[in-house]
Scaffold this motif. Structure first.
Motif, PDB file in Angstrom:
ATOM      1  N   ASN A  98     -12.659 -31.940  60.976  1.00 35.70           N
ATOM      2  CA  ASN A  98     -13.880 -31.470  61.618  1.00 35.70           C
ATOM      3  C   ASN A  98     -14.362 -30.161  61.005  1.00 35.70           C
ATOM      4  OD1 ASN A  98     -14.820 -33.007  64.314  1.00 35.70           O
ATOM      5  ND2 ASN A  98     -12.622 -33.295  64.032  1.00 35.70           N
ATOM      6  N   ALA A  99     -13.426 -29.306  60.628  1.00 33.81           N
ATOM      7  CA  ALA A  99     -13.808 -28.058  59.961  1.00 33.81           C
ATOM      8  C   ALA A  99     -14.484 -28.351  58.625  1.00 33.81           C
ATOM      9  CB  ALA A  99     -12.571 -27.180  59.760  1.00 33.81           C
ATOM     10  N   GLU A 100     -13.944 -29.314  57.899  1.00 32.80           N
ATOM     11  CA  GLU A 100     -14.528 -29.675  56.606  1.00 32.80           C
ATOM     12  C   GLU A 100     -15.906 -30.315  56.781  1.00 32.80           C
ATOM     13  OE1 GLU A 100     -11.530 -32.108  54.861  1.00 32.80           O
ATOM     14  OE2 GLU A 100     -10.262 -30.405  54.269  1.00 32.80           O
ATOM     15  N   LEU A 101     -16.066 -31.138  57.805  1.00 33.62           N
ATOM     16  CA  LEU A 101     -17.362 -31.757  58.067  1.00 33.62           C
ATOM     17  C   LEU A 101     -18.431 -30.708  58.367  1.00 33.62           C
ATOM     18  CD1 LEU A 101     -16.300 -34.842  60.229  1.00 33.62           C
ATOM     19  CD2 LEU A 101     -17.329 -34.892  57.946  1.00 33.62           C
ATOM     20  N   HIS A 102     -18.009 -29.587  58.954  1.00 35.17           N
ATOM     21  CA  HIS A 102     -18.948 -28.500  59.230  1.00 35.17           C
ATOM     22  C   HIS A 102     -19.144 -27.590  58.018  1.00 35.17           C
ATOM     23  CE1 HIS A 102     -20.066 -28.900  63.444  1.00 35.17           C
ATOM     24  NE2 HIS A 102     -18.840 -29.298  63.703  1.00 35.17           N
ATOM     25  N   GLY A 103     -18.460 -27.873  56.940  1.00 36.64           N
ATOM     26  CA  GLY A 103     -18.639 -27.109  55.714  1.00 36.64           C
ATOM     27  C   GLY A 103     -18.062 -25.715  55.761  1.00 36.64           C
ATOM     28  N   LEU A 104     -17.003 -25.520  56.544  1.00 37.05           N
ATOM     29  CA  LEU A 104     -16.406 -24.188  56.639  1.00 37.05           C
ATOM     30  C   LEU A 104     -15.714 -23.817  55.330  1.00 37.05           C
ATOM     31  CD1 LEU A 104     -14.866 -24.183  60.235  1.00 37.05           C
ATOM     32  CD2 LEU A 104     -17.193 -23.614  59.503  1.00 37.05           C
ATOM     33  N   ALA A 105     -15.810 -22.560  54.975  1.00 39.56           N
ATOM     34  CA  ALA A 105     -15.235 -22.106  53.709  1.00 39.56           C
ATOM     35  C   ALA A 105     -13.716 -22.150  53.712  1.00 39.56           C
ATOM     36  CB  ALA A 105     -15.718 -20.684  53.421  1.00 39.56           C
ATOM     37  N   SER A 106     -13.104 -21.917  54.856  1.00 40.77           N
ATOM     38  CA  SER A 106     -11.642 -21.918  54.965  1.00 40.77           C
ATOM     39  C   SER A 106     -11.229 -22.862  56.084  1.00 40.77           C
ATOM     40  CB  SER A 106     -11.121 -20.507  55.225  1.00 40.77           C
ATOM     41  OG  SER A 106     -11.530 -19.609  54.214  1.00 40.77           O
ATOM     42  N   PRO A 107     -11.263 -24.166  55.861  1.00 50.51           N
ATOM     43  CA  PRO A 107     -10.988 -25.126  56.935  1.00 50.51           C
ATOM     44  C   PRO A 107      -9.569 -25.054  57.487  1.00 50.51           C
ATOM     45  CG  PRO A 107     -11.158 -26.233  54.808  1.00 50.51           C
ATOM     46  CD  PRO A 107     -11.627 -24.839  54.604  1.00 50.51           C
ATOM     47  N   GLY A 108      -8.596 -24.742  56.624  1.00 48.04           N
ATOM     48  CA  GLY A 108      -7.211 -24.674  57.084  1.00 48.04           C
ATOM     49  C   GLY A 108      -6.995 -23.579  58.118  1.00 48.04           C
ATOM     50  N   PRO A 109      -7.303 -22.324  57.789  1.00 46.85           N
ATOM     51  CA  PRO A 109      -7.145 -21.248  58.770  1.00 46.85           C
ATOM     52  C   PRO A 109      -7.997 -21.455  60.023  1.00 46.85           C
ATOM     53  CG  PRO A 109      -7.325 -20.339  56.567  1.00 46.85           C
ATOM     54  CD  PRO A 109      -7.620 -21.802  56.443  1.00 46.85           C
ATOM     55  N   ALA A 110      -9.203 -22.003  59.860  1.00 48.08           N
ATOM     56  CA  ALA A 110     -10.061 -22.248  61.018  1.00 48.08           C
ATOM     57  C   ALA A 110      -9.420 -23.265  61.953  1.00 48.08           C
ATOM     58  CB  ALA A 110     -11.437 -22.737  60.570  1.00 48.08           C
ATOM     59  N   ALA A 111      -8.821 -24.309  61.375  1.00 48.88           N
ATOM     60  CA  ALA A 111      -8.155 -25.330  62.180  1.00 48.88           C
ATOM     61  C   ALA A 111      -6.951 -24.738  62.904  1.00 48.88           C
ATOM     62  CB  ALA A 111      -7.722 -26.498  61.299  1.00 48.88           C
ATOM     63  N   ALA A 112      -6.172 -23.921  62.195  1.00 48.61           N
ATOM     64  CA  ALA A 112      -4.992 -23.307  62.810  1.00 48.61           C
ATOM     65  C   ALA A 112      -5.388 -22.403  63.977  1.00 48.61           C
ATOM     66  CB  ALA A 112      -4.221 -22.499  61.758  1.00 48.61           C
ATOM     67  N   LEU A 113      -6.492 -21.663  63.823  1.00 44.78           N
ATOM     68  CA  LEU A 113      -6.948 -20.775  64.886  1.00 44.78           C
ATOM     69  C   LEU A 113      -7.396 -21.572  66.113  1.00 44.78           C
ATOM     70  CD1 LEU A 113      -7.685 -17.958  65.922  1.00 44.78           C
ATOM     71  CD2 LEU A 113      -9.898 -18.201  64.782  1.00 44.78           C
ATOM     72  N   ALA A 114      -8.160 -22.643  65.891  1.00 48.43           N
ATOM     73  CA  ALA A 114      -8.644 -23.467  67.008  1.00 48.43           C
ATOM     74  C   ALA A 114      -7.488 -24.131  67.741  1.00 48.43           C
ATOM     75  CB  ALA A 114      -9.630 -24.516  66.497  1.00 48.43           C
ATOM     76  N   ILE A 115      -6.491 -24.581  66.994  1.00 42.59           N
ATOM     77  CA  ILE A 115      -5.316 -25.208  67.607  1.00 42.59           C
ATOM     78  C   ILE A 115      -4.543 -24.196  68.452  1.00 42.59           C
ATOM     79  CG2 ILE A 115      -3.044 -26.192  67.063  1.00 42.59           C
ATOM     80  CD1 ILE A 115      -4.470 -27.620  64.686  1.00 42.59           C
ATOM     81  N   ALA A 116      -4.469 -22.959  67.974  1.00 45.54           N
ATOM     82  CA  ALA A 116      -3.788 -21.918  68.736  1.00 45.54           C
ATOM     83  C   ALA A 116      -4.541 -21.594  70.023  1.00 45.54           C
ATOM     84  CB  ALA A 116      -3.638 -20.666  67.877  1.00 45.54           C
ATOM     85  N   VAL A 117      -5.854 -21.630  69.974  1.00 43.58           N
ATOM     86  CA  VAL A 117      -6.666 -21.328  71.155  1.00 43.58           C
ATOM     87  C   VAL A 117      -6.354 -22.296  72.292  1.00 43.58           C
ATOM     88  CG1 VAL A 117      -9.024 -21.363  72.073  1.00 43.58           C
ATOM     89  CG2 VAL A 117      -8.549 -20.185  69.932  1.00 43.58           C
ATOM     90  N   VAL A 118      -6.103 -23.578  71.954  1.00 47.71           N
ATOM     91  CA  VAL A 118      -5.809 -24.578  72.991  1.00 47.71           C
ATOM     92  C   VAL A 118      -4.311 -24.774  73.195  1.00 47.71           C
ATOM     93  CG1 VAL A 118      -7.987 -25.766  72.580  1.00 47.71           C
ATOM     94  CG2 VAL A 118      -5.926 -26.546  71.381  1.00 47.71           C
ATOM     95  N   ALA A 119      -3.503 -23.901  72.586  1.00 47.86           N
ATOM     96  CA  ALA A 119      -2.042 -23.923  72.754  1.00 47.86           C
ATOM     97  C   ALA A 119      -1.420 -25.250  72.364  1.00 47.86           C
ATOM     98  CB  ALA A 119      -1.671 -23.565  74.191  1.00 47.86           C
ATOM     99  N   MET A 120      -1.781 -25.738  71.161  1.00 48.55           N
ATOM    100  CA  MET A 120      -1.241 -27.013  70.683  1.00 48.55           C
ATOM    101  C   MET A 120      -0.446 -26.850  69.385  1.00 48.55           C
ATOM    102  SD  MET A 120      -1.761 -29.933  72.339  1.00 48.55           S
ATOM    103  CE  MET A 120      -1.962 -31.229  71.116  1.00 48.55           C
TER     104      MET A 120
END
Length: 304
Positions: A98-120
């Motif tokens: 989903n991060a890549e579909l949104h064209g984020l420059a750093s999809p890996g760190p963005a995904a890790a941050l979002a996963i941490a927000v929901v405690a997963m």
């Protein structure tokens, strides 16, 4: 801060009208969207998210139409009621996609941050097929948050969550609302809506039935008595005294308590202590039994 405006919106499927001439404004903070099954909640959320065009009327985000507007999509995060996940992917892969579909420059760190927000974090490396319903809800939430949207739309997000997961999500929604995000969620668990939402919108049979703080809506229902539970050292004498006053329309006495229907709360609140004092009765409990969001909702549904 973002605002969604729905203006004279209708949506029909063939001869079936799902949403009928609805107008509402969803601003920063947490809004609860309420209605019985089939009321049109999911259809409204799909139109707000830009996944479905209105048959008539307009849906705008900051005064710009949402439908076929890529810039609006980048500001919106959606957590649909349906599973909407790929079971063969790990949680990390799903959120990163989903991060890549949104064209984020750093999809890996963005995904890790979002996963941490929901405690997963602990389950992120597992395939989604191994997740419980509640875990799938949380990973969908992470995917919706990965691009840090200003608007978050959630359709029945508490489904399948255990009590601990519900409390975590409730805290998260409150925080996002306090941070100025525009958060809207639908839920049939009315107690949770009451605890989280600062504003409610009620839809019944595809129509807009009410809007505002649920207590304010309840106060406007002057044609419906409020029900109060009283316990005292002499419920029978207290009932006899109350039933003769115009602030009440009825009373039911059982072995455990006195239930009184109140039509004039201000008079009732002054009357009860005075009666108890004059009659030498000790009051043990005076509490509303229907001053809840569920009572408001049931009343609005019954009016349609």
């Amino acid at each position: 801060m973002s605002t969604i405006r729905i203006s004279r919106v209708s949506r029909w499927y063939g001869n079936v009208v799902a949403v009928n001439d609805v107008t509402m404004r969803i601003g920063p903070g947490v809004t609860g969207l309420l209605g019985p099954n089939g009321a049109g909640k999911s259809t409204l959320i799909s139109m707000m998210a830009g996944f479905l065009p209105p048959s008539t009327g307009t849906v705008t985000l900051d005064d710009v139409p949402v439908w076929k507007n890529e810039s609006a999509y980048s500001q919106i995060g959606l957590v649909p009621e349906t599973e909407a996940v790929y079971d063969t992917l790990t949680g990390t892969d799903f959120v990163r996609a989903n991060a890549e579909l949104h064209g984020l420059a750093s999809p890996g760190p963005a995904a890790a941050l979002a996963i941490a927000v929901v405690a997963m974090e602990e389950a992120a490396g597992r395939r989604i097929s191994t997740y419980s319903k509640g875990m799938k809800q949380r990973i969908k939430m992470a995917a919706a948050l990965v691009h840090e949207p200003s608007v978050l739309l959630l359709d029945e997000p508490f489904n399948g969550m255990d009590p601990r997961q519900r409390l975590h999500l409730m805290d998260l929604l409150r925080k996002m609302g306090a941070d100025g995000r525009t958060v809207l969620f639908s839920s049939h668990i009315l107690e949770e809506v009451q605890q989280v939402a600062t504003h409610i919108e009620v839809v019944v049979s595809g129509r807009h039935a009410a809007s505002g703080d649920y207590r304010a809506i309840r106060t406007l229902m002057t044609d419906r008595p409020m029900l109060y539970r009283l316990r005292s050292s002499d419920d029978r004498r207290l009932a006899s005294a109350l039933i003769g006053d115009p602030c009440t329309t009825g009373a039911d006495l059982d072995a455990s308590a006195l239930q009184v229907q109140v039509v004039d709360f201000e008079r009732f609140s002054k009357l009860v202590p005075g009666l108890a004092r004059d009659l030498g009765i000790r009051l043990l409990e005076v509490s509303p039994t229907d001053e809840s969001l569920e009572s408001v909702f049931s009343y609005l549904v019954g009016r349609r």
